[in-house]
Design a protein around this motif. Structure first.
Motif, PDB file in Angstrom:
ATOM      1  N   SER A  90       0.808  -1.228   0.000  1.00  0.00           N
ATOM      2  CA  SER A  90       0.000   0.000   0.000  1.00  0.00           C
ATOM      3  C   SER A  90       0.841   1.279   0.000  1.00  0.00           C
ATOM      4  O   SER A  90       0.281   2.370  -0.178  1.00  0.00           O
ATOM      5  N   PHE A  91       2.149   1.175   0.183  1.00  0.00           N
ATOM      6  CA  PHE A  91       2.954   2.395   0.310  1.00  0.00           C
ATOM      7  C   PHE A  91       2.908   3.256  -0.951  1.00  0.00           C
ATOM      8  O   PHE A  91       2.905   4.491  -0.858  1.00  0.00           O
ATOM      9  N   ASP A  92       2.877   2.647  -2.139  1.00  0.00           N
ATOM     10  CA  ASP A  92       2.827   3.455  -3.364  1.00  0.00           C
ATOM     11  C   ASP A  92       1.583   4.343  -3.372  1.00  0.00           C
ATOM     12  O   ASP A  92       1.648   5.522  -3.749  1.00  0.00           O
ATOM     13  N   PHE A  93       0.463   3.764  -2.955  1.00  0.00           N
ATOM     14  CA  PHE A  93      -0.770   4.554  -2.875  1.00  0.00           C
ATOM     15  C   PHE A  93      -0.589   5.714  -1.911  1.00  0.00           C
ATOM     16  O   PHE A  93      -0.960   6.860  -2.224  1.00  0.00           O
ATOM     17  N   TRP A  94      -0.045   5.426  -0.723  1.00  0.00           N
ATOM     18  CA  TRP A  94       0.049   6.461   0.300  1.00  0.00           C
ATOM     19  C   TRP A  94       1.065   7.539  -0.076  1.00  0.00           C
ATOM     20  O   TRP A  94       0.831   8.732   0.176  1.00  0.00           O
ATOM     21  N   ILE A  95       2.158   7.178  -0.691  1.00  0.00           N
ATOM     22  CA  ILE A  95       3.135   8.184  -1.110  1.00  0.00           C
ATOM     23  C   ILE A  95       2.503   9.128  -2.138  1.00  0.00           C
ATOM     24  O   ILE A  95       2.636  10.360  -2.045  1.00  0.00           O
ATOM     25  N   LYS A  96       1.793   8.555  -3.096  1.00  0.00           N
ATOM     26  CA  LYS A  96       1.112   9.398  -4.092  1.00  0.00           C
ATOM     27  C   LYS A  96       0.077  10.297  -3.425  1.00  0.00           C
ATOM     28  O   LYS A  96      -0.034  11.492  -3.741  1.00  0.00           O
ATOM     29  N   ARG A  97      -0.655   9.737  -2.476  1.00  0.00           N
ATOM     30  CA  ARG A  97      -1.693  10.515  -1.790  1.00  0.00           C
ATOM     31  C   ARG A  97      -1.072  11.641  -0.976  1.00  0.00           C
ATOM     32  O   ARG A  97      -1.580  12.779  -0.969  1.00  0.00           O
ATOM     33  N   PHE A  98      -0.001  11.351  -0.272  1.00  0.00           N
ATOM     34  CA  PHE A  98       0.666  12.390   0.518  1.00  0.00           C
ATOM     35  C   PHE A  98       1.202  13.496  -0.380  1.00  0.00           C
ATOM     36  O   PHE A  98       1.135  14.686  -0.041  1.00  0.00           O
ATOM     37  N   GLU A  99       1.736  13.119  -1.540  1.00  0.00           N
ATOM     38  CA  GLU A  99       2.227  14.138  -2.477  1.00  0.00           C
ATOM     39  C   GLU A  99       1.077  15.013  -2.961  1.00  0.00           C
ATOM     40  O   GLU A  99       1.208  16.247  -3.028  1.00  0.00           O
ATOM     41  N   GLU A 100      -0.056  14.397  -3.296  1.00  0.00           N
ATOM     42  CA  GLU A 100      -1.205  15.153  -3.808  1.00  0.00           C
ATOM     43  C   GLU A 100      -1.762  16.123  -2.778  1.00  0.00           C
ATOM     44  O   GLU A 100      -2.277  17.190  -3.132  1.00  0.00           O
ATOM     45  N   HIS A 101      -1.658  15.754  -1.481  1.00  0.00           N
ATOM     46  CA  HIS A 101      -2.249  16.578  -0.421  1.00  0.00           C
ATOM     47  C   HIS A 101      -1.194  17.377   0.356  1.00  0.00           C
ATOM     48  O   HIS A 101      -1.494  17.915   1.426  1.00  0.00           O
ATOM     49  N   ASN A 102       0.011  17.446  -0.179  1.00  0.00           N
ATOM     50  CA  ASN A 102       1.102  18.231   0.433  1.00  0.00           C
ATOM     51  C   ASN A 102       1.362  17.831   1.882  1.00  0.00           C
ATOM     52  O   ASN A 102       1.579  18.685   2.759  1.00  0.00           O
ATOM     53  N   VAL A 103       1.335  16.533   2.138  1.00  0.00           N
ATOM     54  CA  VAL A 103       1.629  16.013   3.475  1.00  0.00           C
ATOM     55  C   VAL A 103       3.137  15.880   3.629  1.00  0.00           C
ATOM     56  O   VAL A 103       3.833  15.419   2.710  1.00  0.00           O
ATOM     57  N   ASP A 104       3.647  16.289   4.770  1.00  0.00           N
ATOM     58  CA  ASP A 104       5.069  16.153   5.081  1.00  0.00           C
ATOM     59  C   ASP A 104       5.358  14.686   5.393  1.00  0.00           C
ATOM     60  O   ASP A 104       4.857  14.149   6.383  1.00  0.00           O
ATOM     61  N   PHE A 105       6.159  14.018   4.551  1.00  0.00           N
ATOM     62  CA  PHE A 105       6.458  12.606   4.788  1.00  0.00           C
ATOM     63  C   PHE A 105       7.907  12.303   4.437  1.00  0.00           C
ATOM     64  O   PHE A 105       8.580  13.066   3.737  1.00  0.00           O
ATOM     65  N   GLY A 106       8.403  11.189   4.949  1.00  0.00           N
ATOM     66  CA  GLY A 106       9.763  10.756   4.693  1.00  0.00           C
ATOM     67  C   GLY A 106       9.786   9.509   3.827  1.00  0.00           C
ATOM     68  O   GLY A 106       8.764   9.010   3.378  1.00  0.00           O
ATOM     69  N   ARG A 107      10.985   8.989   3.614  1.00  0.00           N
ATOM     70  CA  ARG A 107      11.104   7.801   2.774  1.00  0.00           C
ATOM     71  C   ARG A 107      10.844   6.544   3.604  1.00  0.00           C
ATOM     72  O   ARG A 107      11.076   6.534   4.815  1.00  0.00           O
ATOM     73  N   PRO A 108      10.369   5.479   2.997  1.00  0.00           N
ATOM     74  CA  PRO A 108      10.167   4.224   3.730  1.00  0.00           C
ATOM     75  C   PRO A 108      11.464   3.740   4.362  1.00  0.00           C
ATOM     76  O   PRO A 108      12.545   3.840   3.767  1.00  0.00           O
ATOM     77  N   SER A 109      11.346   3.244   5.590  1.00  0.00           N
ATOM     78  CA  SER A 109      12.487   2.735   6.336  1.00  0.00           C
ATOM     79  C   SER A 109      12.084   1.436   7.019  1.00  0.00           C
ATOM     80  O   SER A 109      10.964   0.957   6.847  1.00  0.00           O
ATOM     81  N   GLU A 110      12.996   0.896   7.807  1.00  0.00           N
ATOM     82  CA  GLU A 110      12.715  -0.369   8.480  1.00  0.00           C
ATOM     83  C   GLU A 110      13.157  -0.304   9.935  1.00  0.00           C
ATOM     84  O   GLU A 110      14.195   0.292  10.263  1.00  0.00           O
ATOM     85  N   LYS A 111      12.346  -0.869  10.824  1.00  0.00           N
ATOM     86  CA  LYS A 111      12.757  -1.085  12.205  1.00  0.00           C
ATOM     87  C   LYS A 111      12.073  -2.347  12.719  1.00  0.00           C
ATOM     88  O   LYS A 111      10.931  -2.643  12.336  1.00  0.00           O
ATOM     89  N   PHE A 112      12.768  -3.064  13.532  1.00  0.00           N
ATOM     90  CA  PHE A 112      12.282  -4.332  14.074  1.00  0.00           C
ATOM     91  C   PHE A 112      11.743  -5.237  12.959  1.00  0.00           C
ATOM     92  O   PHE A 112      10.755  -5.945  13.122  1.00  0.00           O
ATOM     93  N   GLY A 113      12.414  -5.194  11.794  1.00  0.00           N
ATOM     94  CA  GLY A 113      12.051  -6.079  10.696  1.00  0.00           C
ATOM     95  C   GLY A 113      10.774  -5.718   9.978  1.00  0.00           C
ATOM     96  O   GLY A 113      10.240  -6.534   9.212  1.00  0.00           O
ATOM     97  N   GLU A 114      10.259  -4.492  10.188  1.00  0.00           N
ATOM     98  CA  GLU A 114       9.025  -4.068   9.545  1.00  0.00           C
ATOM     99  C   GLU A 114       9.255  -2.770   8.775  1.00  0.00           C
ATOM    100  O   GLU A 114       9.945  -1.872   9.248  1.00  0.00           O
ATOM    101  N   GLN A 115       8.644  -2.664   7.607  1.00  0.00           N
ATOM    102  CA  GLN A 115       8.719  -1.447   6.807  1.00  0.00           C
ATOM    103  C   GLN A 115       7.746  -0.402   7.361  1.00  0.00           C
ATOM    104  O   GLN A 115       6.625  -0.729   7.746  1.00  0.00           O
ATOM    105  N   TYR A 116       8.200   0.834   7.406  1.00  0.00           N
ATOM    106  CA  TYR A 116       7.303   1.901   7.850  1.00  0.00           C
ATOM    107  C   TYR A 116       7.538   3.159   7.021  1.00  0.00           C
ATOM    108  O   TYR A 116       8.631   3.379   6.479  1.00  0.00           O
ATOM    109  N   LEU A 117       6.476   3.957   6.908  1.00  0.00           N
ATOM    110  CA  LEU A 117       6.499   5.204   6.155  1.00  0.00           C
ATOM    111  C   LEU A 117       6.162   6.339   7.117  1.00  0.00           C
ATOM    112  O   LEU A 117       5.031   6.444   7.583  1.00  0.00           O
ATOM    113  N   PRO A 118       7.144   7.198   7.447  1.00  0.00           N
ATOM    114  CA  PRO A 118       6.885   8.278   8.414  1.00  0.00           C
ATOM    115  C   PRO A 118       6.221   9.488   7.752  1.00  0.00           C
ATOM    116  O   PRO A 118       6.502   9.831   6.601  1.00  0.00           O
TER     117      PRO A 118
END
Length: 311
Positions: A90-118
């Protein structure tokens, strides 16, 4: 039945503009507005609740929006990051959505073996979309813009930032029944097996960091979930036995609560499943009326006159 903490019940944060808050969480993130009510201690301020269709514990994010609130600062002694579970892919959807709505976001990263999008909300609240290792089968609330295949499922985890983690960890393990699941440097992941979701508390130890300053864009407290009032009061006894100060039982209309501040400075709440949100509105009607605690109903006209307009 064994007394268990059933993961997270809700998280409460502070916002600035109520209208911007509603627009972001309902229109951008696609959450359901569950309740429009007011702060029990300040009826001139909204208390807004968001979550899934019925306001299931573990999905409920609430806000006190103060129109003139200064921006807070995340730091030690407070919950700093809220993680929402989302489906794999789902990250591709959310990155596009955040870009469209000018949301401040970072690049996908990993912690404790899980991908997260800040990302951040309009007030700067620190949020993360997380793809859980084992998935999340909760039924999401969906909108025309945010369909079920990408929608948030509810909380995955919350991060507490602390100068020293040991005594906070002891509350989680000795009173709440959590266990240390993983550790990476100064980051510690605790979880409970009492539930399958909203079950993770991350502790980050930062001994030299600045203390957090409350204000818009910061979390006020986190609430842990219990089945009912009987279990609630047994946990009160456990907290008292540890020498901590804890409130008496408080009726919050949609749940019963206890509050105490754990040794690291974070305000903890324990809240019941009962009676739930469909007490003064049907499930279909949730979030459509301004609902007041009974003691404020005689002042409805005055309260409505001072509350900010949401249209």
């Amino acid at each position: 039945m064994e007394d268990r903490i059933l993961g997270l019940h809700h998280i409460t944060a502070i916002a600035g503009s109520a209208k911007k808050n509603i627009d972001f969480y309902t229109k951008v993130l696609g959450l359901r507005l569950l309740k429009k009510t007011v702060n029990f201690d300040d009826p001139g301020t909204y208390h807004l609740y968001y979550g899934d269709e019925a306001g299931s514990p573990g999905t409920i994010l609430t806000f006190f929006p103060y129109e003139s609130a200064r921006r807070g600062r995340a730091g030690t002694g407070m919950p700093t990051h809220i993680g929402y579970a989302v489906p794999e892919g789902s990250f591709d959807f959310w990155i596009k959505r955040f870009e469209e709505h000018n949301v401040d976001f970072g690049r996908p990263s990993e912690k404790f073996g899980e991908q997260y999008l800040p990302f951040r909300d309009p007030d700067g609240l620190l949020l993360e979309l997380v793809i859980p290792k084992n998935g999340d089968n909760r039924k999401p609330w969906e909108t025309d813009a945010v369909k079920a295949e990408v929608a948030t499922r509810g909380f995955h985890n919350v991060t507490l930032t602390l100068r020293e983690a040991k005594k906070t960890a002891e509350i989680l393990t000795d009173i709440f029944g959590y266990k240390l699941q993983d550790q990476t440097g100064s980051q510690f992941r605790y979880s409970t097996d009492a539930v399958d979701s909203a079950a993770i508390i991350d502790l980050v130890e930062m001994p030299h960091a600045n203390r957090g300053e409350g204000g818009a864009g910061t979390n006020h407290h986190i609430a842990f979930r219990v089945k009912d009032e009987e279990v609630l009061m047994r946990f009160r006894e456990k907290v008292v036995s540890k020498g901590l100060n804890i409130t008496e039982k408080i009726d919050r209309n949609y749940f019963y609560s206890l509050y105490f501040r754990e040794p690291g400075g974070v305000l903890f709440e324990i809240a019941t499943d009962n009676p739930g949100f469909a007490t003064d509105e049907t499930v279909a009607e949730l979030g459509t009326h301004l609902l007041l605690p009974p003691q404020y109903e005689p002042q409805r006209a005055q309260i409505e006159a001072v509350l900010p307009k949401l249209d």
